[in-house]
Design a protein around this motif. Structure first.
Motif, PDB file in Angstrom:
ATOM      1  N   GLN A  17       0.893  -1.298   0.051  1.00 48.38           N
ATOM      2  CA  GLN A  17      -0.012   0.131  -0.032  1.00 48.38           C
ATOM      3  C   GLN A  17       0.896   1.257   0.199  1.00 48.38           C
ATOM      4  O   GLN A  17       0.473   2.210  -0.712  1.00 48.38           O
ATOM      5  N   ILE A  18       1.885   1.315   0.818  1.00 50.24           N
ATOM      6  CA  ILE A  18       2.580   2.448   0.707  1.00 50.24           C
ATOM      7  C   ILE A  18       3.520   2.287  -0.673  1.00 50.24           C
ATOM      8  O   ILE A  18       3.575   3.749  -1.045  1.00 50.24           O
ATOM      9  N   LEU A  19       4.037   1.594  -1.168  1.00 49.60           N
ATOM     10  CA  LEU A  19       4.250   1.447  -2.516  1.00 49.60           C
ATOM     11  C   LEU A  19       3.451   2.193  -3.659  1.00 49.60           C
ATOM     12  O   LEU A  19       3.799   3.127  -4.270  1.00 49.60           O
ATOM     13  N   ARG A  20       2.284   1.598  -3.475  1.00 50.41           N
ATOM     14  CA  ARG A  20       1.159   2.083  -4.384  1.00 50.41           C
ATOM     15  C   ARG A  20       0.783   3.727  -4.129  1.00 50.41           C
ATOM     16  O   ARG A  20       0.879   4.511  -5.030  1.00 50.41           O
ATOM     17  N   ILE A  21       0.921   3.956  -2.875  1.00 50.24           N
ATOM     18  CA  ILE A  21       0.812   5.701  -2.623  1.00 50.24           C
ATOM     19  C   ILE A  21       2.039   6.263  -3.060  1.00 50.24           C
ATOM     20  O   ILE A  21       1.519   7.513  -3.993  1.00 50.24           O
ATOM     21  N   SER A  22       3.202   5.811  -2.713  1.00 52.43           N
ATOM     22  CA  SER A  22       4.456   6.569  -3.228  1.00 52.43           C
ATOM     23  C   SER A  22       4.674   6.785  -4.772  1.00 52.43           C
ATOM     24  O   SER A  22       4.886   7.859  -5.259  1.00 52.43           O
ATOM     25  N   GLU A  23       4.049   5.798  -5.491  1.00 54.89           N
ATOM     26  CA  GLU A  23       4.109   5.570  -6.912  1.00 54.89           C
ATOM     27  C   GLU A  23       3.009   6.767  -7.552  1.00 54.89           C
ATOM     28  O   GLU A  23       3.380   7.190  -8.757  1.00 54.89           O
ATOM     29  N   PHE A  29       4.113  14.012  -9.420  1.00 54.01           N
ATOM     30  CA  PHE A  29       5.161  14.707  -9.639  1.00 54.01           C
ATOM     31  C   PHE A  29       5.945  15.042 -10.894  1.00 54.01           C
ATOM     32  O   PHE A  29       6.218  16.083 -11.125  1.00 54.01           O
ATOM     33  N   GLU A  30       6.146  13.899 -11.510  1.00 58.48           N
ATOM     34  CA  GLU A  30       6.543  13.684 -12.766  1.00 58.48           C
ATOM     35  C   GLU A  30       5.839  14.495 -13.978  1.00 58.48           C
ATOM     36  O   GLU A  30       6.599  14.962 -14.820  1.00 58.48           O
ATOM     37  N   SER A  31       4.469  14.277 -13.732  1.00 54.50           N
ATOM     38  CA  SER A  31       3.740  15.099 -14.748  1.00 54.50           C
ATOM     39  C   SER A  31       3.489  16.490 -14.563  1.00 54.50           C
ATOM     40  O   SER A  31       2.510  17.075 -15.242  1.00 54.50           O
ATOM     41  N   GLY A  32       4.082  16.990 -13.389  1.00 51.19           N
ATOM     42  CA  GLY A  32       3.763  18.396 -13.092  1.00 51.19           C
ATOM     43  C   GLY A  32       2.550  18.732 -12.289  1.00 51.19           C
ATOM     44  O   GLY A  32       2.296  19.967 -12.032  1.00 51.19           O
ATOM     45  N   TRP A  33       2.139  17.766 -11.738  1.00 51.70           N
ATOM     46  CA  TRP A  33       0.948  17.687 -10.676  1.00 51.70           C
ATOM     47  C   TRP A  33       1.175  17.856  -9.388  1.00 51.70           C
ATOM     48  O   TRP A  33       2.199  17.124  -8.807  1.00 51.70           O
ATOM     49  N   GLU A  34       0.342  18.288  -8.562  1.00 48.12           N
ATOM     50  CA  GLU A  34       0.673  18.205  -6.912  1.00 48.12           C
ATOM     51  C   GLU A  34      -0.400  17.187  -6.366  1.00 48.12           C
ATOM     52  O   GLU A  34      -1.439  16.775  -7.086  1.00 48.12           O
ATOM     53  N   THR A  35       0.024  16.501  -5.393  1.00 46.79           N
ATOM     54  CA  THR A  35      -0.662  15.520  -4.899  1.00 46.79           C
ATOM     55  C   THR A  35      -1.269  15.975  -3.232  1.00 46.79           C
ATOM     56  O   THR A  35      -0.287  16.423  -2.443  1.00 46.79           O
ATOM     57  N   GLY A  36      -2.565  16.145  -2.930  1.00 43.27           N
ATOM     58  CA  GLY A  36      -2.917  16.252  -1.670  1.00 43.27           C
ATOM     59  C   GLY A  36      -3.268  14.996  -1.177  1.00 43.27           C
ATOM     60  O   GLY A  36      -3.941  13.950  -1.901  1.00 43.27           O
ATOM     61  N   ALA A  37      -3.635  14.737   0.178  1.00 41.47           N
ATOM     62  CA  ALA A  37      -4.115  13.606   0.808  1.00 41.47           C
ATOM     63  C   ALA A  37      -4.732  13.945   2.256  1.00 41.47           C
ATOM     64  O   ALA A  37      -4.042  15.037   2.871  1.00 41.47           O
ATOM     65  N   VAL A  38      -5.666  13.114   2.527  1.00 46.86           N
ATOM     66  CA  VAL A  38      -6.354  13.251   3.804  1.00 46.86           C
ATOM     67  C   VAL A  38      -5.984  11.928   4.468  1.00 46.86           C
ATOM     68  O   VAL A  38      -6.409  10.689   3.687  1.00 46.86           O
ATOM     69  N   PHE A  39      -5.492  11.620   5.786  1.00 44.72           N
ATOM     70  CA  PHE A  39      -5.448  10.694   6.457  1.00 44.72           C
ATOM     71  C   PHE A  39      -6.460  10.267   7.438  1.00 44.72           C
ATOM     72  O   PHE A  39      -6.330  11.247   8.381  1.00 44.72           O
TER      73      PHE A  39
END
Length: 159
Positions: A17-23, A29-39
């Motif tokens: 699951q951590i690998l899935r999130i990291s990927e 990031f590589e596509s120039g987008w931001e990622t936000g998350a709620v835990f």
């Protein structure tokens, strides 16, 4: 079973699951987008399982009636006593929750959360691990906030 729940299932552990999130974060990031998350972490999740709701979900899943009745017997009529020093309370009925530490408990929990709503857009992802949940969205800051807020509203209705 929902494909993004990584616990109590063979070969789907915390690491996957951590690998899935990291990927997902790396790809954004590589596509120039931001990622936000709620835990989110559901406090005492196993203790809060609504047993009648769980039995209903088993029926909806078309689990044979004999198995549903067996699970109902397993979950209902449990009692507890509190000890403080040498003093014991009277017996009380456990009205919610499932048996922790049992072989069937994790499977029942998976069934209970199996109908969690899926995000309505492909930029938002749901990542579950037991009772821990990460909701991630990739895009511009504005769309991330809108997507996360929309999903949290949807999740609030389900909860």
């Amino acid at each position: 079973m929902i494909p993004y729940h990584f616990r109590f299932r063979k070969k789907l552990s915390t690491v996957q699951q951590i690998l899935r999130i990291s990927e997902s974060i790396r790809e954004g990031f590589e596509s120039g987008w931001e990622t936000g998350a709620v835990f989110l972490d559901i406090d005492k999740a196993f203790d809060r399982v609504w047993t009648d709701g769980l039995l209903y979900k088993l029926i909806v899943m078309r689990i044979p009636g004999s198995i549903v009745r067996l699970i109902a017997t397993y979950l209902e009529g449990r009692l507890f006593i509190v000890r403080v020093g040498n003093n014991l309370s009277s017996e009380r009925v456990i009205r919610t929750g499932e048996v922790q530490g049992s072989k069937v408990g994790p499977k029942l929990f998976n069934i209970f959360v199996n109908d969690i709503p899926s995000p309505r857009n492909c930029q938002t992802q749901l990542c579950l691990f037991a009772d821990d949940t990460a909701i991630m969205s990739t895009g511009t800051a504005q769309t991330i906030m809108e997507n996360l807020n929309n999903y949290l509203t949807q999740l609030g209705k389900w909860l």
